[in-house]
Design an enzyme around this catalytic site. Structure first.
Site, PDB file in Angstrom:
ATOM      1  N   LYS A 220       0.839  -1.205   0.000  1.00  0.00           N
ATOM      2  CA  LYS A 220       0.000   0.000   0.000  1.00  0.00           C
ATOM      3  C   LYS A 220       0.875   1.257   0.000  1.00  0.00           C
ATOM      4  O   LYS A 220       0.626   2.215  -0.739  1.00  0.00           O
ATOM      5  CB  LYS A 220      -0.915  -0.024   1.228  1.00  0.00           C
ATOM      6  N   CYS A 274      -3.264  11.158   1.557  1.00  0.00           N
ATOM      7  CA  CYS A 274      -2.580   9.884   1.306  1.00  0.00           C
ATOM      8  C   CYS A 274      -1.218  10.076   0.660  1.00  0.00           C
ATOM      9  O   CYS A 274      -0.186   9.769   1.254  1.00  0.00           O
ATOM     10  CB  CYS A 274      -3.450   9.019   0.404  1.00  0.00           C
TER      11      CYS A 274
HETATM   12  N1  SAJ Z   1      -1.557  14.913  -8.769  1.00  0.00           N
HETATM   13  C1  SAJ Z   1      -0.641  15.606  -9.546  1.00  0.00           C
HETATM   14  N2  SAJ Z   1      -0.255  15.053 -10.734  1.00  0.00           N
HETATM   15  C2  SAJ Z   1      -0.718  13.849 -11.171  1.00  0.00           C
HETATM   16  C3  SAJ Z   1      -1.653  13.155 -10.374  1.00  0.00           C
HETATM   17  C4  SAJ Z   1      -2.059  13.702  -9.161  1.00  0.00           C
HETATM   18  O1  SAJ Z   1      -0.167  16.692  -9.178  1.00  0.00           O
HETATM   19  O2  SAJ Z   1      -0.324  13.419 -12.261  1.00  0.00           O
HETATM   20  C5  SAJ Z   1      -1.970  15.471  -7.463  1.00  0.00           C
HETATM   21  C6  SAJ Z   1      -3.469  15.722  -7.326  1.00  0.00           C
HETATM   22  O3  SAJ Z   1      -3.844  16.955  -7.870  1.00  0.00           O
HETATM   23  C7  SAJ Z   1      -3.637  15.673  -5.833  1.00  0.00           C
HETATM   24  C8  SAJ Z   1      -2.606  14.631  -5.401  1.00  0.00           C
HETATM   25  O4  SAJ Z   1      -1.699  14.486  -6.484  1.00  0.00           O
HETATM   26  O5  SAJ Z   1      -3.314  16.914  -5.226  1.00  0.00           O
HETATM   27  C9  SAJ Z   1      -3.143  13.293  -5.019  1.00  0.00           C
HETATM   28  O6  SAJ Z   1      -4.190  12.916  -5.901  1.00  0.00           O
HETATM   29  P1  SAJ Z   1      -4.343  11.439  -6.475  1.00  0.00           P
HETATM   30  O7  SAJ Z   1      -5.488  11.423  -7.421  1.00  0.00           O
HETATM   31  O8  SAJ Z   1      -3.056  10.948  -6.990  1.00  0.00           O
HETATM   32  O9  SAJ Z   1      -4.604  10.536  -5.195  1.00  0.00           O
HETATM   33  P2  SAJ Z   1      -5.615  10.511  -3.939  1.00  0.00           P
HETATM   34  O10 SAJ Z   1      -4.864  10.999  -2.752  1.00  0.00           O
HETATM   35  O11 SAJ Z   1      -6.920  11.134  -4.217  1.00  0.00           O
HETATM   36  O12 SAJ Z   1      -5.852   8.919  -3.826  1.00  0.00           O
HETATM   37  C10 SAJ Z   1      -4.722   8.064  -3.759  1.00  0.00           C
HETATM   38  C11 SAJ Z   1      -4.922   6.911  -4.726  1.00  0.00           C
HETATM   39  N3  SAJ Z   1      -3.677   6.173  -4.870  1.00  0.00           N
HETATM   40  C12 SAJ Z   1      -3.089   5.944  -6.065  1.00  0.00           C
HETATM   41  O13 SAJ Z   1      -3.566   6.336  -7.102  1.00  0.00           O
HETATM   42  C13 SAJ Z   1      -1.824   5.144  -6.052  1.00  0.00           C
HETATM   43  C14 SAJ Z   1      -6.073   6.026  -4.248  1.00  0.00           C
HETATM   44  O14 SAJ Z   1      -6.176   4.861  -5.068  1.00  0.00           O
HETATM   45  C15 SAJ Z   1      -5.836   5.591  -2.802  1.00  0.00           C
HETATM   46  O15 SAJ Z   1      -6.935   4.814  -2.318  1.00  0.00           O
HETATM   47  C16 SAJ Z   1      -5.720   6.834  -1.952  1.00  0.00           C
HETATM   48  O16 SAJ Z   1      -4.590   7.592  -2.424  1.00  0.00           O
HETATM   49  C17 SAJ Z   1      -5.518   6.419  -0.512  1.00  0.00           C
HETATM   50  O17 SAJ Z   1      -6.465   6.560   0.267  1.00  0.00           O
HETATM   51  O18 SAJ Z   1      -4.430   5.918  -0.180  1.00  0.00           O
END
Ligand code: SAJ
Length: 428
Positions: A220, A274
Site C-alpha cells: 500500500k 494519502c
Molecule cells: N496529482 C498531480 N499530478 C498527477 C496526479 C495527481 O499533481 O499526475 C496530485 C493531485 O492533484 C492531488 C494529489 O496528487 O493533489 C493526489 O491525488 P491522487 O489522485 O493521486 O490521489 P488521492 O490521494 O486522491 O488517492 C490516492 C490513490 N492512490 C493511487 O492512485 C496510487 C487512491 O487509489 C488511494 O486509495 C488513496 O490515495 C488512498 O487513500 O491511499
C-alpha cells in the site's frame, strides 16, 4: 468453526469508512458505523453525508431506510470489524497511528472467537502485529494469532482472524472502485488471509490477492509512493522547462507518445491525506535507504511556493490586483480541502497581501475557517463573474465545471493566466 460476516462494525466513518459502510449496507450487510465525533454520528443517523462523493447520499439513505446502516459513538458485537480511521504524520513527519490503536482498544471488549478484524487504514509496516499485541494484552482469554508468513492454513479452533487489507479507492470514484479494484489481503497468518478473502469475495469483483500482513502494508505504501515519486519527476521537469522556456505540456504530450513512457502531470503541489503522507511511513522505517522518496517529497512540497511566485510575478505592475482563484480542493471534482496545495497558495497570497482574492470553489458553500475572517478573500459562486472581475486568473484545480470557462471574453486582454495544472492547454 462456522464463520458469519453479516454484522459489520466500521471504526471511523470518514472519507473511506462512510462510503464503505453505506456500500456494505446496500449489499445486505448490517453495518454499524462508529465515530468518536458526535456531529458525524448525528449527521449520518439523520441522513446527511458529511463528505461529498457521487451517489453517497443515496446509498446512505437506502441503508438508513432498510435499517441496515446506523451510526454510533461506540462499537458493539459484530462478525467483522473494519478499521478505517486516519493515520496522519506527526510534526517530524513520523507516523501517528494512535487512532488505529484507540480503535483497536475500543473494539477489543467486543471481539469473540471466529471474528475477523481488518485494518484498512494506511499504516507503517508492522502495525498489524502491534494491533494483535494490543488485543492479546486486552483480551488474554482470546486466541490471537501472531505473525506467521508460512502457508500453514490450519485454523486454531476458537482463534480470531486479523488481516491488513488496504483501501485503494479513489475519491470521486469510490463506489466503482470498491467493487472493481483488485484487493491486497494480508493475513497476520494464513487462516486470517483466507477468512478476509472470503469476506471480500462477497462484494468485490476484482482479484483478491492474499499475502502476509507486512507485505500488504508495504504494498500500500509503495503504491502511493510510486505516484508521489512520479509526480515529483513531472514537477521537476516543469521547473526545468520554465527555466529553459519550454512549454511543459507540449513536451510531456510528445514524450508520452513513446509506448513505454507515461509522465504524470505537474501541478501546484500534491495534496490529500494519502500521497503526501504515506511516503514518510516508508522513510521513517528506513531513512538511510529512502533517499529518492525523501527528495520526491521535498520537490512536491516546494510546488505551492513555485505557483505562488508565478502568481506574484503575474501581478507585478498591476495596482491593487484582483486575483481569481479557480479551485481550492486538493484535486478536481471533490470537496476535500485537506492538505490542499491551492489552500496553501491562497494563505501565502493573503500573507503577502498580494491583492483581492476571488475564490471559486463549486464544492463548498462557505470558506474554510482559516480564510473566513480575511477581508481580502471572497467566495464567488460563478466562475465567469470572478474571471471577468479579475486582473490575474490562477487555475489551481481543473474542476470539470471550469472547462467551459471563457477566458476570451471582453476583458480577456487584461488577464494574465497562471494555468497551474495545464487545464487550458489540455482542453484545447
Ligand atoms: N496529482 C498531480 N499530478 C498527477 C496526479 C495527481 O499533481 O499526475 C496530485 C493531485 O492533484 C492531488 C494529489 O496528487 O493533489 C493526489 O491525488 P491522487 O489522485 O493521486 O490521489 P488521492 O490521494 O486522491 O488517492 C490516492 C490513490 N492512490 C493511487 O492512485 C496510487 C487512491 O487509489 C488511494 O486509495 C488513496 O490515495 C488512498 O487513500 O491511499
Amino acid at each position: 468453526m462456522k464463520l458469519g460476516f453479516e454484522n459489520v462494525c466500521i471504526m471511523g466513518i470518514g472519507y473511506v469508512g462512510l462510503p464503505t459502510a453505506s456500500f456494505l449496507s446496500s449489499k445486505g450487510f448490517n453495518v454499524l458505523g462508529v465515530d468518536t465525533q458526535a456531529e458525524i454520528v448525528d449527521a449520518v443517523n439523520s441522513g446527511r453525508a458529511h463528505i461529498h462523493e457521487p451517489d453517497l447520499q443515496e446509498k446512505m439513505a437506502e441503508g438508513l431506510s432498510t435499517g441496515r446502516l446506523r451510526a454510533a459513538g461506540v462499537p458493539s458485537k459484530a462478525d467483522v470489524f473494519i478499521i478505517t480511521v486516519p493515520t496522519p504524520v506527526n510534526e517530524d513527519s513520523s507516523p501517528d497511528i494512535t487512532c488505529v490503536e484507540s480503535a483497536i482498544r475500543m473494539i477489543s471488549p467486543f471481539v469473540k472467537p471466529g471474528n475477523l478484524v481488518i485494518i484498512e487504514s494506511t499504516s507503517p509496516v508492522g502495525t498489524t502485529e502491534l494491533m494483535a499485541d494490543i488485543i492479546r494484552a486486552e483480551r488474554p482469554d482470546l486466541k490471537v494469532p501472531g505473525f506467521d508468513s508460512s502457508e500453514k492454513n490450519e485454523i486454531d479452533e476458537g482463534q480470531i482472524f486479523i488481516s491488513y487489507c488496504p483501501e485503494r479507492i479513489l475519491p470521486g470514484n469510490m463506489f466503482s472502485e470498491l467493487v472493481e479494484n483488485d484487493r491486497i489481503i494480508g493475513g497476520i497468518d494464513r487462516p486470517s488471509a483466507e477468512t478476509a478473502k472470503s469476506f471480500y469475495s462477497r462484494f468485490v469483483s476484482g482479484l483478491l490477492l492474499t499475502t502476509d500482513s507486512r507485505t500488504a502494508e508495504m504494498s500500500k505504501l509503495a503504491e502511493n509512493t510510486f505516484r508521489d515519486v512520479n509526480i515529483a519527476f513531472a514537477n521537476e521537469l516543469s521547473l526545468i522547462c520554465e527555466k529553459l522556456g519550454i512549454d511543459i505540456w507540449e513536451m510531456i504530450s510528445l514524450a508520452n507518445r513513446h509506448p513505454r513512457v507515461n509522465i504524470h502531470s505537474p501541478g501546484p503541489g500534491v495534496g490529500g491525506h494519502c500521497i503526501p503522507i504515506d511516503p514518510w511511513f516508508i522513510y521513517h522505517s528506513a531513512p538511510d535507504t529512502s533517499r529518492l522518496i525523501r527528495t520526491a517529497r521535498e520537490i512536491n512540497d516546494s510546488m505551492p511556493s513555485f505557483t505562488f511566485s508565478q502568481i506574484r510575478a503575474a501581478c507585478k505592475d498591476v495596482p491593487d490586483p484582483v486575483i481569481a482563484i479557480l479551485g481550492l480542493s486538493y484535486k478536481p471534482d471533490i470537496d476535500d480541502l485537506r492538505t490542499s496545495p491551492a489552500l496553501e497558495i491562497v494563505k501565502k497570497l493573503i500573507e503577502a497581501r498580494a491583492g483581492k482574492l476571488l475564490v471559486v470553489e463549486p464544492f463548498i458553500d462557505r470558506l474554510p475557517d482559516c480564510l473566513e475572517q480575511c477581508s481580502d478573500v471572497s467566495l464567488i459562486n460563478d466562475p465567469s463573474e470572478a474571471v471577468n472581475a479579475a486582473d490575474v486568473v490562477a487555475i489551481l484545480v481543473p474542476h470539470t465545471m471550469f472547462l467551459d470557462i471563457n477566458l476570451n471574453g471582453k476583458t480577456a486582454k487584461r488577464h494574465r493566466v497562471i494555468d497551474a495544472t495545464g487545464m487550458l492547454r489540455n482542453r484545447d
